[in-house]
Structure formats: C-alpha cells, structure tokens
Design an enzyme around this catalytic site. Structure first.
Site, PDB file in Angstrom:
ATOM      1  N   LYS A   1      23.551 -49.027 -37.679  1.00 53.29           N
ATOM      2  CA  LYS A   1      23.111 -49.338 -38.990  1.00 53.29           C
ATOM      3  C   LYS A   1      22.322 -47.912 -39.276  1.00 53.29           C
ATOM      4  O   LYS A   1      21.101 -47.800 -38.961  1.00 53.29           O
ATOM      5  CB  LYS A   1      21.947 -50.537 -39.015  1.00 53.29           C
TER       6      LYS A   1
ATOM      7  N   GLU B   1      13.036 -44.682 -29.630  1.00 54.22           N
ATOM      8  CA  GLU B   1      12.341 -43.351 -29.838  1.00 54.22           C
ATOM      9  C   GLU B   1      11.534 -43.278 -31.009  1.00 54.22           C
ATOM     10  O   GLU B   1      12.255 -43.483 -32.035  1.00 54.22           O
ATOM     11  CB  GLU B   1      13.637 -42.240 -29.854  1.00 54.22           C
TER      12      GLU B   1
ATOM     13  N   CYS C   1      10.581 -35.833 -35.541  1.00 54.67           N
ATOM     14  CA  CYS C   1       9.657 -36.464 -35.076  1.00 54.67           C
ATOM     15  C   CYS C   1       8.435 -35.646 -34.056  1.00 54.67           C
ATOM     16  O   CYS C   1       7.657 -36.190 -33.607  1.00 54.67           O
ATOM     17  CB  CYS C   1      10.163 -37.792 -34.003  1.00 54.67           C
TER      18      CYS C   1
ATOM     19  N   GLU D   1       0.672 -40.598 -38.024  1.00 51.32           N
ATOM     20  CA  GLU D   1       1.749 -39.585 -38.304  1.00 51.32           C
ATOM     21  C   GLU D   1       1.890 -39.800 -39.865  1.00 51.32           C
ATOM     22  O   GLU D   1       2.094 -40.712 -40.629  1.00 51.32           O
ATOM     23  CB  GLU D   1       2.998 -40.178 -37.685  1.00 51.32           C
TER      24      GLU D   1
HETATM   25  P1  NAD Z   1      12.118 -46.474 -40.213  1.00 50.54           P
HETATM   26  O1  NAD Z   1      11.505 -47.019 -39.116  1.00 50.54           O
HETATM   27  O2  NAD Z   1      11.340 -46.843 -41.507  1.00 50.54           O
HETATM   28  O3  NAD Z   1      13.522 -46.891 -40.323  1.00 50.54           O
HETATM   29  C1  NAD Z   1      14.358 -46.313 -39.422  1.00 50.54           C
HETATM   30  C2  NAD Z   1      15.766 -47.395 -39.404  1.00 50.54           C
HETATM   31  O4  NAD Z   1      15.333 -48.807 -39.328  1.00 50.54           O
HETATM   32  C3  NAD Z   1      16.181 -47.510 -40.858  1.00 50.54           C
HETATM   33  O5  NAD Z   1      17.775 -47.594 -40.717  1.00 50.54           O
HETATM   34  C4  NAD Z   1      15.915 -48.748 -41.438  1.00 50.54           C
HETATM   35  O6  NAD Z   1      16.749 -49.306 -42.299  1.00 50.54           O
HETATM   36  C5  NAD Z   1      15.753 -49.606 -39.887  1.00 50.54           C
HETATM   37  N1  NAD Z   1      14.764 -50.450 -40.108  1.00 50.54           N
HETATM   38  C6  NAD Z   1      13.575 -50.645 -41.002  1.00 50.54           C
HETATM   39  N2  NAD Z   1      12.905 -51.903 -40.527  1.00 50.54           N
HETATM   40  C7  NAD Z   1      13.742 -52.612 -39.937  1.00 50.54           C
HETATM   41  C8  NAD Z   1      13.393 -53.679 -39.249  1.00 50.54           C
HETATM   42  N3  NAD Z   1      12.779 -54.769 -39.462  1.00 50.54           N
HETATM   43  N4  NAD Z   1      14.560 -54.243 -38.322  1.00 50.54           N
HETATM   44  C9  NAD Z   1      15.741 -53.474 -38.208  1.00 50.54           C
HETATM   45  N5  NAD Z   1      15.911 -52.329 -38.699  1.00 50.54           N
HETATM   46  C10 NAD Z   1      15.088 -51.674 -39.269  1.00 50.54           C
HETATM   47  O7  NAD Z   1      11.782 -44.876 -39.825  1.00 50.54           O
HETATM   48  P2  NAD Z   1      12.279 -43.890 -41.073  1.00 50.54           P
HETATM   49  O8  NAD Z   1      11.236 -43.793 -42.079  1.00 50.54           O
HETATM   50  O9  NAD Z   1      13.789 -43.860 -41.310  1.00 50.54           O
HETATM   51  O10 NAD Z   1      12.083 -42.481 -40.104  1.00 50.54           O
HETATM   52  C11 NAD Z   1      11.185 -41.897 -39.917  1.00 50.54           C
HETATM   53  C12 NAD Z   1      10.423 -42.161 -38.615  1.00 50.54           C
HETATM   54  O11 NAD Z   1      11.250 -42.274 -37.440  1.00 50.54           O
HETATM   55  C13 NAD Z   1       9.093 -41.396 -38.199  1.00 50.54           C
HETATM   56  O12 NAD Z   1       8.148 -42.260 -37.749  1.00 50.54           O
HETATM   57  C14 NAD Z   1       9.785 -40.595 -37.183  1.00 50.54           C
HETATM   58  O13 NAD Z   1       8.587 -40.019 -36.236  1.00 50.54           O
HETATM   59  C15 NAD Z   1      10.686 -41.586 -36.503  1.00 50.54           C
HETATM   60  N6  NAD Z   1      11.530 -40.822 -35.648  1.00 50.54           N
HETATM   61  C16 NAD Z   1      11.437 -40.632 -34.167  1.00 50.54           C
HETATM   62  C17 NAD Z   1      12.321 -39.999 -33.521  1.00 50.54           C
HETATM   63  C18 NAD Z   1      12.138 -39.769 -31.904  1.00 50.54           C
HETATM   64  O14 NAD Z   1      13.098 -39.590 -31.280  1.00 50.54           O
HETATM   65  N7  NAD Z   1      10.965 -40.382 -31.358  1.00 50.54           N
HETATM   66  C19 NAD Z   1      13.236 -39.280 -33.984  1.00 50.54           C
HETATM   67  C20 NAD Z   1      13.506 -39.334 -35.297  1.00 50.54           C
HETATM   68  C21 NAD Z   1      12.364 -40.000 -36.100  1.00 50.54           C
HETATM   69  O1  6OD Z   2      17.427 -33.552 -30.123  1.00 52.91           O
HETATM   70  C1  6OD Z   2      17.435 -34.780 -29.864  1.00 52.91           C
HETATM   71  O2  6OD Z   2      18.132 -35.212 -28.872  1.00 52.91           O
HETATM   72  C2  6OD Z   2      16.580 -35.615 -30.519  1.00 52.91           C
HETATM   73  N1  6OD Z   2      16.559 -36.938 -30.147  1.00 52.91           N
HETATM   74  C3  6OD Z   2      15.617 -35.225 -31.582  1.00 52.91           C
HETATM   75  C4  6OD Z   2      14.706 -36.291 -32.299  1.00 52.91           C
HETATM   76  C5  6OD Z   2      14.214 -35.618 -33.343  1.00 52.91           C
HETATM   77  C6  6OD Z   2      13.226 -36.503 -34.147  1.00 52.91           C
HETATM   78  O3  6OD Z   2      13.048 -36.354 -35.231  1.00 52.91           O
END
Ligand code: NAD
Ligand code: 6OD
Length: 491
Positions: free
Chosen positions: A177, A253, A287, A389
């Site tokens: 998804k 993550e 992130c 964040e």
């Molecule tokens: P989000 O959590 O809003 O959405 C992520 C995904 O989850 C999307 O596909 C969304 O449609 C889906 N989703 C949302 N609510 C859901 C639910 N209740 N059930 C199932 N699926 C659901 O995040 P975003 O705004 O798309 O991305 C930004 C966030 O992602 C930031 O907080 C960022 O730090 C985090 N992030 C973390 C990492 C990591 O590796 N730690 C990497 C990239 C992004």
């Molecule tokens: O480099 C990667 O493998 C990884 N998972 C990066 C995540 C970045 C967050 O936005």
C-alpha cells in the site's frame, strides 16, 4: 490528460470502486487519477498473494529467488528514466537527487538482498545429551507468508523496495500500500516485476488512504501474516492496535526528532556541509533528518552564521532545472503543518536566523507547497518545536558547555531514530555515539549507509531492525528441527 493508476492484483491491473486525484506539489496540477482499493480489491490482493504462496512460488529455492532479485534490479536500471519521471512527478524533488538517491537505491536494494539471501548459512547447534549422545538442532527459515507492506511518500520507491526486496527474497508474497501522495512508482514497479518474471500474486499493489481505506482494510485483514510499515509514529501505534487481535509480527520504521552534536574541535567546513545535508535533504523530509543541533558554546556563533548562510543559498524551483537545489514539501496539507510550527517557534521565543516563511515563486509555481529552509536559535529543549517531529527543512540550534550536557540534551526526547556527532576526537566520537539512545548514530557523517547494517529506531521511532540478515529475521519464520543422535542405550 492525466495518467490513470490502477491496483495490481494477481498479475492484473484492476479498477477500484472509486478514485482520487494525485496533485503535484510543484504547481498544484493533477498528476494522476488513482483507483482506490475497496474491501473487494484488498480481499482479492490478499487472496492472490496466498494463492502464489500455495503454488510453485512456495517451493522456490534461494538460488532461484536470488536470481530473480538480480533480474528485477537489472530491469529497474533499464526503466530508470520511467521510474525517475514517475517519482519526480509525485514528489517534485530535484531530478538530480532522485537520480542519485531514490531510483539508484531501488536497484541496490534488490542486489543487496540477493547477496544476503544467497550468503545466509544454516542456523544449527550440536548439543550433548544425558545419554552421552548428541542432538542436532537446525532451523529451517520459512517465509512469514502474506506480508502487508505500507510505506510513506518521502522516499517512495527507495522505502518500498527496501521492504519488498527482502520479503520476496525470503519467499513471501506481498500486498503493498503506497502512500496516497506517491502512487506512481509502486504501480510502475508492478510492470517491472512482470517483465522480470515475478510470478503472478507475489507482488500486489492496493491504492488508497489509511484509516477507513486500503491501509486499514489491509492491516485488519484476517489473512495477512505480518505487517512491515514505515511512517508516522502515531500511525504505527494505530497499526499495532489493528493487528493486536491476531498477534501478528510487525516491523516499524517510524518518526524521529534527530539530534546533531557539534563539539568545538570539529572540522567546521565538513561539519557545516554535513549539517546542511542532514537538515535540508529532500526538503527536510527524511526520517533521519536533523531537527535539533546542539553546538559547543565556543563555536556556536560561527556554526549559526555559517549554517544560516548555507540555508539562504538553497534555490527552490522546477525539478528539472539544474539550478534547483530544493523541491517543495509533499503537499499543501503538509506545508500547513510545517508553517504552524514556524509561527509556534516565534511564539515560543525563537529567533529566526534563516528563512521563516514561504519563498517568492514565479506565478506558474504559486500553487506549489514551497517553504523556506529555516533555522532558529533561542528555543528551550522543552518547547513543542524541539520535541515534536516537524518533517520539514527546519532546525533549532542550542548551545552547550560539556559533553555530559550535550548527551543529556540529545537524549531528552521520546524518539530514538538517529544522531550525528561531529568532532575530531575519535575517542569522544565513539563514546558519545554509543551513549545516544537511538538505533543509528553517525560520527562525522550523516545517512552514510551499508545496507547490511541494522536500520531502525527505539522509543517512538520504531520496533525491530531491517537491513541484511536483520531483514531476514523479520521476513522468515524459523522452524527448529531437533534430531536426537543416540549415544548407545535408551533412557
Ligand atoms: P503516515 O504514517 O501518515 O503514512 C504512511 C503510510 O501509512 C501511508 O501509506 C498511509 O496511507 C498509511 N496509513 C495511514 N494511516 C493508516 C492506518 N490507520 N492504517 C494503515 N495504513 C495507514 O506517514 P507519512 O506522512 O506518509 O510519512 C512521513 C512519516 O514517515 C514521518 O513521520 C517520517 O519520520 C516517517 N518515516 C520514517 C522512516 C523510518 O525509516 N524510520 C522513513 C521514512 C518516513
Ligand atoms: O536508507 C534506508 O534504507 C532507509 N530505510 C531510509 C529511511 C529514510 C527515512 O526517511
């Protein structure tokens, strides 16, 4: 005419019951019409994945799957320009960045996990038994089963393939998804999977939103075996609740509020360049991005001045303009969130030393989600701006006096994803990095990756680790076989 993106189920592109428009963050124009998966489509995708596992795919060998991952990597490289165009249309990120990081990493992800699965040895133990004989234990790593892969919009293809490559490599079937903001590259990857010879049902895509849509339908589906998720901490918490009745394994993550610690002996040229990358890359939407910078008092003013100068040099603009060094935020909704922190920072006593608003853009781009790279001083560690964040090109800079104080300030957060320590004293670099309550700490570097190393966070930043054999642990379910080898005489 905008493109139409469909769900991909059992090797076929299928419509959804409704559709939504994907809007460009560059100019507010329509990028694509996306078919939203309803319960019927999600059911069909999970069933297709299950059927694939029950067919020849379920009996595939490691060597066959390693070869398949390499073919996918090759096909990604052949269709590099198509994937680049799809990713840039959805995100508005500068083409040069997407070329070097996002799409290149998609191919690397498949190659790296091909190497990992091919190299994995048998997990076995020989035990002495009471009768003087022995027992041979060996664990057979079986696929977890049908894995739900839910990913965000910031590095869409990179993060999707980071999970899909090891999942498929370990013999699972996935239902992906992608984010509603970035549906294009996941859809294009479906074509690439078919071209590379991935059996029908092994890679499925359902489009839509989270709550009340495809995301929730997938995580609450009765026939999935695990969820791997990247996204916001709050969403991770909802998904954890959704899978609790089935006690399903999760790998999360999540978000970060990452610190950089700059000591007064640091090489300031390298440090300021590194800080600039860590704060502003991908318009601060990684992130791992730094949003808190702790600087030893003796070099505080100089670091602030040099970083502010660097921030002012970023150039927003069209993705294909070679002079563009910063893209827009992902959407108007996300910009509204970032802007709310900009005004909150002022109310919480910050002095804005760079940016602080919306840049002047040509009228053709006035509907884009543009934002200025922004730096603040004067913020207390207890303020919301320093605790939550923000996920934009922003950071607060705070002075410190001693190593102990820097460690305390950096660890004073509910998140625990990443940290970066900048110092010429490598003893201190190791010492401080090891004391960071995070999953990943860099010394004199940021986002320098070896794909075999454990990636993930603690606290609100996640559950579990992925990367190399750490991914294999999540995507397989071992069955231990214990064979008694009698040493003469029964007991
Ligand atoms: P989000 O959590 O809003 O959405 C992520 C995904 O989850 C999307 O596909 C969304 O449609 C889906 N989703 C949302 N609510 C859901 C639910 N209740 N059930 C199932 N699926 C659901 O995040 P975003 O705004 O798309 O991305 C930004 C966030 O992602 C930031 O907080 C960022 O730090 C985090 N992030 C973390 C990492 C990591 O590796 N730690 C990497 C990239 C992004
Ligand atoms: O480099 C990667 O493998 C990884 N998972 C990066 C995540 C970045 C967050 O936005």
């Amino acid at each position: 005419m905008t493109r139409v993106l469909r769900n991909y189920v059992g090797g076929e592109f299928v419509d959804g019951a409704s559709s939504f428009e994907k809007i460009s963050p560059v100019d507010g124009g329509a990028v694509a019409t996306v078919h939203e998966a309803d319960a019927v489509v999600v059911d069909a995708a999970v069933a297709a994945a299950r059927a694939a596992l029950n067919g020849p795919w379920g009996r595939s060998t490691v060597a066959q799957r390693a070869a398949l991952l390499r073919r996918i990597a090759g096909r990604i490289e052949e269709r590099f320009e198509d994937l680049l165009a799809a990713e840039v249309a959805d995100t508005g990120k500068p083409i040069a960045q997407a070329r070097k990081l996002d799409i290149a990493r998609a191919a690397q992800n498949f190659r790296s996990f091909a190497d990992t699965i091919a190299a994995e040895g048998l997990d076995s133990y020989l035990t002495d038994t009471a009768d003087g004989g022995r027992a041979l234990n060996y664990a057979v790593g079986k696929p977890l089963g049908v894995v739900a892969v839910i990913v965000p919009w910031n590095l869409p293809l990179l993060l999707l393939t980071w999970k899909v490559a090891p999942a498929i490599g370990c013999g699972n079937a996935v239902v992906v998804k992608p984010s509603e903001e970035t549906p294009s590259s996941a859809t294009l990857l479906a074509e690439i999977m078919a071209e590379a010879g991935v059996p029908d049902g092994v890679y499925n895509v359902v489009h839509g939103f989270g709550t009340g849509s495809a995301g929730e339908l997938l995580t609450t589906h009765h026939d999935i075996d695990g969820v791997t998720f990247t996204g916001e901490s709050r969403t991770g918490s909802s998904i954890m609740k959704a899978v609790a009745p089935w006690v399903r394994p999760v790998s999360f993550e999540l978000g970060g509020k990452n610190a950089a610690l700059v000591f007064d002996d640091a090489d300031l040229d390298r440090t300021v360049e590194g800080l600039g990358r860590s704060i502003f890359t991908n318009t601060g939407q990684v992130c791992l991005c730094t949003e808190r910078v702790y600087v030893q008092r003796g070099v505080f003013d100089e670091v602030v001045a040099r970083l502010a100068k660097l921030a002012a040099e970023f150039r927003p603009g069209l993705p294909d303009d070679p002079l563009t060094t910063m893209g827009p935020l992902i959407s108007q909704a996300h910009r509204a969130k970032v802007l709310s922190y900009l005004s909150l920072a002022t109310r919480q006593g910050a002095e804005c030393v760079a940016g602080g608003g919306i840049p002047d853009m040509p009228s053709a781009l006035s509907e884009g989600a543009w934002i200025e790279p922004t730096l603040w001083t004067g913020l207390d560690n207890a303020t919301a701006v320093m605790r939550e964040e923000i996920f934009g090109p922003v950071a607060g800079l705070v002075p410190f006096d001693t190593e102990q104080e820097a460690i305390r300030l950096a660890n004073d957060t509910k998140y625990g994803l990443a940290a970066a320590v900048w110092t010429r004293d490598l003893d201190r670099g190791h010492r401080v990095a090891q004391r960071m309550n995070v999953g990943m700490a860099w010394v004199n570097a940021w986002y320098l990756r070896d794909l075999r190393s454990p990636f993930g966070g603690v606290g609100l930043s996640g559950v579990g680790r992925e990367g190399g054999r750490h991914s294999m642990r999540f995507y397989t379910s071992p069955t231990n076989v214990c064979v008694r080898i009698a040493g003469g005489g029964d007991d």
